[in-house]
Motif scaffolding. Structure first.
Motif, short mmCIF file in Angstrom:
data_model
loop_
_atom_site.label_atom_id
_atom_site.label_comp_id
_atom_site.label_asym_id
_atom_site.label_seq_id
_atom_site.Cartn_x
_atom_site.Cartn_y
_atom_site.Cartn_z
N TYR A 192 0.86 -1.19 0.00
CA TYR A 192 0.00 0.00 0.00
C TYR A 192 0.89 1.23 0.00
O TYR A 192 1.79 1.35 0.82
N GLU A 211 1.06 -4.69 -9.79
CA GLU A 211 0.11 -4.38 -8.72
C GLU A 211 0.43 -5.09 -7.41
O GLU A 211 -0.46 -5.53 -6.69
N VAL A 258 8.19 -3.48 -3.69
CA VAL A 258 9.22 -2.56 -4.18
C VAL A 258 9.64 -1.64 -3.05
O VAL A 258 8.80 -0.95 -2.46
C1 LIG Z 1 -7.39 11.09 -9.87
C2 LIG Z 1 -6.50 10.09 -10.51
C3 LIG Z 1 -5.79 10.46 -11.65
C4 LIG Z 1 -4.93 9.56 -12.24
N1 LIG Z 1 -4.25 9.95 -13.33
C5 LIG Z 1 -3.36 9.11 -13.88
C6 LIG Z 1 -2.56 9.51 -15.00
O1 LIG Z 1 -2.68 10.63 -15.46
N2 LIG Z 1 -1.69 8.60 -15.53
C7 LIG Z 1 -1.51 7.34 -14.97
O2 LIG Z 1 -0.67 6.56 -15.45
N3 LIG Z 1 -2.25 6.95 -13.92
C8 LIG Z 1 -3.17 7.79 -13.36
N4 LIG Z 1 -3.93 7.36 -12.31
C9 LIG Z 1 -3.68 6.02 -11.73
C10 LIG Z 1 -2.52 6.20 -10.76
O3 LIG Z 1 -1.31 6.04 -11.50
C11 LIG Z 1 -2.54 5.16 -9.63
O4 LIG Z 1 -3.75 5.32 -8.92
C12 LIG Z 1 -1.40 5.47 -8.67
O5 LIG Z 1 -0.14 5.46 -9.32
C13 LIG Z 1 -1.37 4.50 -7.55
O6 LIG Z 1 -0.44 5.03 -6.61
P1 LIG Z 1 -0.70 4.92 -5.07
O7 LIG Z 1 0.56 5.40 -4.43
O8 LIG Z 1 -1.98 5.55 -4.66
O9 LIG Z 1 -0.76 3.33 -4.92
P2 LIG Z 1 -1.78 2.39 -4.16
O10 LIG Z 1 -3.20 2.68 -4.56
O11 LIG Z 1 -1.44 2.36 -2.72
O12 LIG Z 1 -1.35 0.99 -4.81
C14 LIG Z 1 -1.48 0.72 -6.20
C15 LIG Z 1 -1.06 -0.72 -6.48
O13 LIG Z 1 0.33 -0.84 -6.35
C16 LIG Z 1 0.66 -1.77 -5.29
N5 LIG Z 1 1.79 -1.19 -4.55
C17 LIG Z 1 1.80 -0.05 -3.82
N6 LIG Z 1 3.00 0.16 -3.27
C18 LIG Z 1 3.80 -0.88 -3.67
C19 LIG Z 1 5.14 -1.27 -3.41
N7 LIG Z 1 5.95 -0.52 -2.66
N8 LIG Z 1 5.60 -2.44 -3.93
C20 LIG Z 1 4.81 -3.21 -4.73
N9 LIG Z 1 3.52 -2.89 -5.02
C21 LIG Z 1 3.01 -1.74 -4.50
C22 LIG Z 1 -0.60 -1.90 -4.45
O14 LIG Z 1 -0.71 -3.15 -3.82
C23 LIG Z 1 -1.68 -1.72 -5.51
O15 LIG Z 1 -1.92 -2.92 -6.19
C24 LIG Z 1 -4.79 8.25 -11.69
C25 LIG Z 1 -5.51 7.89 -10.55
C26 LIG Z 1 -6.36 8.79 -9.96
C27 LIG Z 1 -7.11 8.36 -8.72
#
Ligand SMILES: Cc1cc2nc3c(=O)[nH]c(=O)nc-3n(C[C@H](O)[C@H](O)[C@H](O)COP(=O)(O)OP(=O)(O)OC[C@H]3O[C@@H](n4cnc5c(N)ncnc54)[C@H](O)[C@@H]3O)c2cc1C
Length: 426
Positions: free
Chosen positions: A70, A162, A168
């Protein structure tokens, strides 16, 4: 699981492992996710180093306890939910820059560095990390980035996995030079199809835009209602362009975009190159989802989803999807990174009947995207919510290959289980 939690507490200390209801809920449920489940993780661990993460993984493996990474918690397809219980591993304490290889234009960071903080910290170097999709690097890696051609592309195997293949704890990012000149242009159109078509024309012309974003009339109205940007926007489908380069190249890009705009019946064309004014123009794009969510009435839910199609089909799909969306009679909007053929729908709804209507509308959009040789998700990922679509998009054979990879790296199916695809016999 209880024994694992006890062992984690002795490893990390009481304060770094939580079983509080609120914390569990914040890590297993998201009010902006399209899909949520009843079950929550049994505990949340907050490691502060790679060594601690490795020990957490050993304890979880010993007790066969699922591990769910997360980071920023922004994903919307139930990516970090805990369908089999287990430990949520929150990387918030791992938010440092480990090494800045200035001359190589690389930087090595921990997973919870946010791109905004990272860019603020290195801004005097003349470099920046150009992507701004998600709140943290860990999640961006979890849901996709990067490049290599040395042997099997293991980077790409982990990037976008994911959290189903590993945790990571460090990432080395390719940086870019901060452009000498930047600019933002905002153009309003009478119809969404015109807006999408013009975006495609700009890409075809080879103009080097940093971003081309489309927001529909509803989204522009929402931004006005929220008041978040401190100005009044034309409530019509609107394109937002970002430019970057030398003074001459940006002026040329803008000129070319203006020439293309003349072919359309545009309603409004604004351009800024003053940094503060640019920020204000771009703020509407940045505030889009949050403005929408801010208008949610208590109890109502949100379905936020994305698809991507080849550039030649994007205008058509956006137009069809927008018609379906308007036909629902619910509060929903279209927003997209239209230059990549990628767009999102965000729909607010209330109760089971409306959920079913929204689900049908989203199914239609995804099915059309697949018929157009597109993909069921351009950037949000699969999580729990899009597993069936992935199967539909790829068919059995590629998923069998993915299962084989998963089995070899995670034989006990402990890494973020239940996401992307299920074990064969489930
Ligand atoms: C408003 C909005 C706009 C967006 N715009 C874009 C955009 O312009 N371009 C684009 O590419 N994407 C976009 N997204 C998607 C966005 O890239 C992902 O929601 C975001 O990168 C997830 O990051 P997070 O830190 O919130 O991860 P989380 O939601 O915490 O996790 C995402 C996934 O990665 C896994 N994960 C998290 N941390 C690690 C780790 N350290 N090691 C291994 N796995 C891990 C989690 O288990 C989960 O499956 C958008 C999302 C939203 C909500």
């Amino acid at each position: 699981m209880e024994r694992a939690v006890d062992e984690l507490r002795s490893l990390l200390g009481e304060d770094s492992v939580s079983t509080e209801d609120e914390i569990l809920k914040a890590h297993g449920y998201s009010e902006w996710s399209s899909i949520n489940i009843e079950r929550l993780p049994v505990a949340v661990a907050f490691p502060s180093s790679t060594e601690q993460v490795s020990k957490i993984a050993k304890i979880c493996s010993k007790y066969r306890v699922p591990m769910i990474p997360y980071s920023g918690g922004s994903s919307v397809e139930g990516h970090f939910s805990a369908p089999f219980g287990g430990i949520s591993i929150d990387f918030m304490e791992m938010n440092g820059i480990l090494e800045f290889q200035r001359e190589d234009m690389n930087i090595t960071v921990q997973p919870s560095v946010s791109w905004a903080d990272l860019n603020a910290k290195i801004k005097d170097s003349g470099l920046f990390f150009p992507m701004d999709p998600g709140p943290t690097i860990g999640g961006m890696v979890g849901t996709n980035c990067r490049k290599s051609s040395a042997g099997y592309n293991l980077n790409s195997l982990f990037v976008g996995s994911e959290g189903t293949l590993g945790l990571v704890t460090e990432a080395t990012l390719k940086l870019a030079t901060i452009p000498e000149e930047t600019g933002v242009a905002v153009i309003a159109f009478p119809t969404i199809k015109d807006a999408a078509s013009m975006a495609v024309d700009v890409i075809h012309k080879g103009i080097m835009v940093g971003a081309v974003e489309i927001l529909d009339d509803v989204q522009m109205n929402v931004i006005n209602r929220s008041g978040a940007t401190g100005r009044k926007w034309t409530e019509k489908p609107t394109l937002f362009f970002k430019f970057g380069g030398t003074k001459v190249s940006v002026a040329d890009d803008i000129d070319q975009v203006q020439q293309i705009a003349k072919r359309y019946d545009t309603l409004d064309f604004q351009f800024e190159n003053d940094p503060e004014k640019q920020k204000r123009l771009w703020s509407a794009r940045k505030e889009a989802l949050w403005s929408m969510l801010a208008l949610r009435e208590s109890g109502s839910e949100v379905w936020s989803t994305d698809v991507a199609v080849p550039l030649s089909r994007v205008a058509e799909l956006i137009e069809l999807s927008k018609k379906d969306l308007d036909g629902l009679g619910l509060f929903g909007s279209v927003l997209g990174h239209v230059g990549d053929g990628n767009f999102h729908e965000t729909i607010l709804f209330d109760g089971a009947k409306e959920r079913a209507m929204v689900e049908h509308c989203v199914h239609q959009m995804v099915d059309r995207a697949l018929e157009m040789e597109g993909t069921c998700t351009g950037e949000h990922g699969i999580g729990l919510g899009k597993k069936d679509y992935l199967q539909k998009e790829l068919g059995d054979a590629p998923i069998q290959v993915m299962r084989a990879i998963k089995k070899s790296l995670d034989p006990n199916w402990l890494m973020n289980p239940g996401k992307i695809f299920d074990p064969k016999d489930k």
